[in-house]
Design a protein around this motif. Structure first.
Motif, PDB file in Angstrom:
ATOM      1  N   MET A 169       0.818  -1.192   0.000  1.00  0.00           N
ATOM      2  CA  MET A 169       0.000   0.000   0.000  1.00  0.00           C
ATOM      3  C   MET A 169       0.864   1.261   0.000  1.00  0.00           C
ATOM      4  N   ARG A 170       1.987   1.229   0.642  1.00  0.00           N
ATOM      5  CA  ARG A 170       2.861   2.398   0.736  1.00  0.00           C
ATOM      6  C   ARG A 170       3.384   2.796  -0.648  1.00  0.00           C
ATOM      7  N   VAL A 171       3.685   1.819  -1.485  1.00  0.00           N
ATOM      8  CA  VAL A 171       4.224   2.087  -2.812  1.00  0.00           C
ATOM      9  C   VAL A 171       3.172   2.820  -3.657  1.00  0.00           C
ATOM     10  N   ILE A 172       1.932   2.417  -3.545  1.00  0.00           N
ATOM     11  CA  ILE A 172       0.863   3.053  -4.309  1.00  0.00           C
ATOM     12  C   ILE A 172       0.718   4.520  -3.906  1.00  0.00           C
ATOM     13  N   SER A 173       0.789   4.806  -2.616  1.00  0.00           N
ATOM     14  CA  SER A 173       0.658   6.203  -2.179  1.00  0.00           C
ATOM     15  C   SER A 173       1.863   7.032  -2.635  1.00  0.00           C
ATOM     16  N   LEU A 174       3.034   6.434  -2.766  1.00  0.00           N
ATOM     17  CA  LEU A 174       4.207   7.150  -3.256  1.00  0.00           C
ATOM     18  C   LEU A 174       4.077   7.474  -4.741  1.00  0.00           C
ATOM     19  N   ILE A 175       3.366   6.658  -5.476  1.00  0.00           N
ATOM     20  CA  ILE A 175       3.162   6.900  -6.909  1.00  0.00           C
ATOM     21  C   ILE A 175       2.058   7.926  -7.120  1.00  0.00           C
ATOM     22  N   ARG A 176       1.021   7.899  -6.292  1.00  0.00           N
ATOM     23  CA  ARG A 176      -0.115   8.802  -6.469  1.00  0.00           C
ATOM     24  C   ARG A 176       0.254  10.266  -6.313  1.00  0.00           C
ATOM     25  N   THR A 177       1.087  10.598  -5.354  1.00  0.00           N
ATOM     26  CA  THR A 177       1.421  11.998  -5.083  1.00  0.00           C
ATOM     27  C   THR A 177       2.079  12.673  -6.289  1.00  0.00           C
ATOM     28  N   PRO A 178       3.141  12.121  -6.872  1.00  0.00           N
ATOM     29  CA  PRO A 178       3.722  12.777  -8.059  1.00  0.00           C
ATOM     30  C   PRO A 178       2.739  12.815  -9.232  1.00  0.00           C
ATOM     31  N   LEU A 179       1.907  11.801  -9.348  1.00  0.00           N
ATOM     32  CA  LEU A 179       0.923  11.768 -10.424  1.00  0.00           C
ATOM     33  C   LEU A 179      -0.104  12.889 -10.240  1.00  0.00           C
ATOM     34  N   LYS A 180      -0.551  13.097  -9.012  1.00  0.00           N
ATOM     35  CA  LYS A 180      -1.494  14.186  -8.733  1.00  0.00           C
ATOM     36  C   LYS A 180      -0.861  15.545  -9.034  1.00  0.00           C
ATOM     37  N   VAL A 181       0.388  15.703  -8.679  1.00  0.00           N
ATOM     38  CA  VAL A 181       1.089  16.964  -8.940  1.00  0.00           C
ATOM     39  C   VAL A 181       1.221  17.188 -10.441  1.00  0.00           C
ATOM     40  N   ALA A 182       1.578  16.159 -11.181  1.00  0.00           N
ATOM     41  CA  ALA A 182       1.739  16.287 -12.629  1.00  0.00           C
ATOM     42  C   ALA A 182       0.415  16.618 -13.307  1.00  0.00           C
ATOM     43  N   VAL A 183      -0.653  15.957 -12.914  1.00  0.00           N
ATOM     44  CA  VAL A 183      -1.967  16.220 -13.502  1.00  0.00           C
ATOM     45  C   VAL A 183      -2.414  17.634 -13.160  1.00  0.00           C
ATOM     46  N   SER A 184      -2.217  18.061 -11.937  1.00  0.00           N
ATOM     47  CA  SER A 184      -2.587  19.415 -11.532  1.00  0.00           C
ATOM     48  C   SER A 184      -1.802  20.458 -12.327  1.00  0.00           C
ATOM     49  N   PHE A 185      -0.530  20.218 -12.520  1.00  0.00           N
ATOM     50  CA  PHE A 185       0.305  21.133 -13.288  1.00  0.00           C
ATOM     51  C   PHE A 185      -0.165  21.231 -14.736  1.00  0.00           C
ATOM     52  N   LEU A 186      -0.473  20.100 -15.355  1.00  0.00           N
ATOM     53  CA  LEU A 186      -0.936  20.102 -16.741  1.00  0.00           C
ATOM     54  C   LEU A 186      -2.287  20.806 -16.884  1.00  0.00           C
ATOM     55  N   MET A 187      -3.168  20.629 -15.919  1.00  0.00           N
ATOM     56  CA  MET A 187      -4.471  21.306 -15.963  1.00  0.00           C
ATOM     57  C   MET A 187      -4.292  22.813 -15.825  1.00  0.00           C
ATOM     58  N   ALA A 188      -3.427  23.237 -14.932  1.00  0.00           N
ATOM     59  CA  ALA A 188      -3.163  24.668 -14.758  1.00  0.00           C
ATOM     60  C   ALA A 188      -2.536  25.260 -16.016  1.00  0.00           C
ATOM     61  N   LEU A 189      -1.638  24.537 -16.626  1.00  0.00           N
ATOM     62  CA  LEU A 189      -0.999  24.989 -17.856  1.00  0.00           C
ATOM     63  C   LEU A 189      -2.025  25.136 -18.980  1.00  0.00           C
ATOM     64  N   ALA A 190      -2.946  24.202 -19.080  1.00  0.00           N
ATOM     65  CA  ALA A 190      -3.993  24.274 -20.108  1.00  0.00           C
ATOM     66  C   ALA A 190      -4.897  25.481 -19.888  1.00  0.00           C
ATOM     67  N   LEU A 191      -5.249  25.756 -18.643  1.00  0.00           N
ATOM     68  CA  LEU A 191      -6.094  26.911 -18.346  1.00  0.00           C
ATOM     69  C   LEU A 191      -5.384  28.221 -18.671  1.00  0.00           C
ATOM     70  N   ILE A 192      -4.120  28.296 -18.381  1.00  0.00           N
ATOM     71  CA  ILE A 192      -3.348  29.506 -18.687  1.00  0.00           C
ATOM     72  C   ILE A 192      -3.250  29.686 -20.195  1.00  0.00           C
ATOM     73  N   ALA A 193      -2.990  28.607 -20.915  1.00  0.00           N
ATOM     74  CA  ALA A 193      -2.875  28.689 -22.375  1.00  0.00           C
ATOM     75  C   ALA A 193      -4.191  29.135 -23.006  1.00  0.00           C
ATOM     76  N   CYS A 194      -5.292  28.646 -22.500  1.00  0.00           N
ATOM     77  CA  CYS A 194      -6.592  29.040 -23.055  1.00  0.00           C
ATOM     78  C   CYS A 194      -6.902  30.509 -22.770  1.00  0.00           C
ATOM     79  N   SER A 195      -6.450  31.010 -21.671  1.00  0.00           N
ATOM     80  CA  SER A 195      -6.738  32.400 -21.339  1.00  0.00           C
ATOM     81  C   SER A 195      -5.912  33.377 -22.176  1.00  0.00           C
ATOM     82  N   LEU A 196      -4.868  32.905 -22.835  1.00  0.00           N
ATOM     83  CA  LEU A 196      -4.023  33.760 -23.654  1.00  0.00           C
ATOM     84  C   LEU A 196      -4.560  33.941 -25.070  1.00  0.00           C
TER      85      LEU A 196
END
Length: 77
Positions: A1-28
């Protein structure tokens, strides 16, 4: 279970970053024309379609910057 939680955190950060980048690009994307007579939805759609046909989709995403430049030339900012 510990390994899964270690993988989820970077994945959540990457997805959040990509979503923020898409929103910024659309606003330009330009949406206001300097000519009040052309500042309407029909003219915007016509110009956006013309720019999209002039600069088709590319895998690298360069077409977005080219389309924004095309819209700027047409008076949109």
């Amino acid at each position: 279970m510990r390994v899964i939680s270690l993988i989820r955190t970077p994945l959540k950060v990457a997805v959040s970053f990509l979503m923020a980048l898409a929103l910024i690009a659309c606003s330009l994307y330009p949406d206001i024309n300097s000519d009040p007579a052309k500042n309407n939805k029909a003219t915007f759609q016509r110009d956006a379609l013309d720019c999209a046909q002039s600069y088709p989709d590319s895998g690298s995403g360069v077409h977005v910057k080219q389309r924004i430049g095309c819209m700027n030339i047409k008076g949109w900012h």
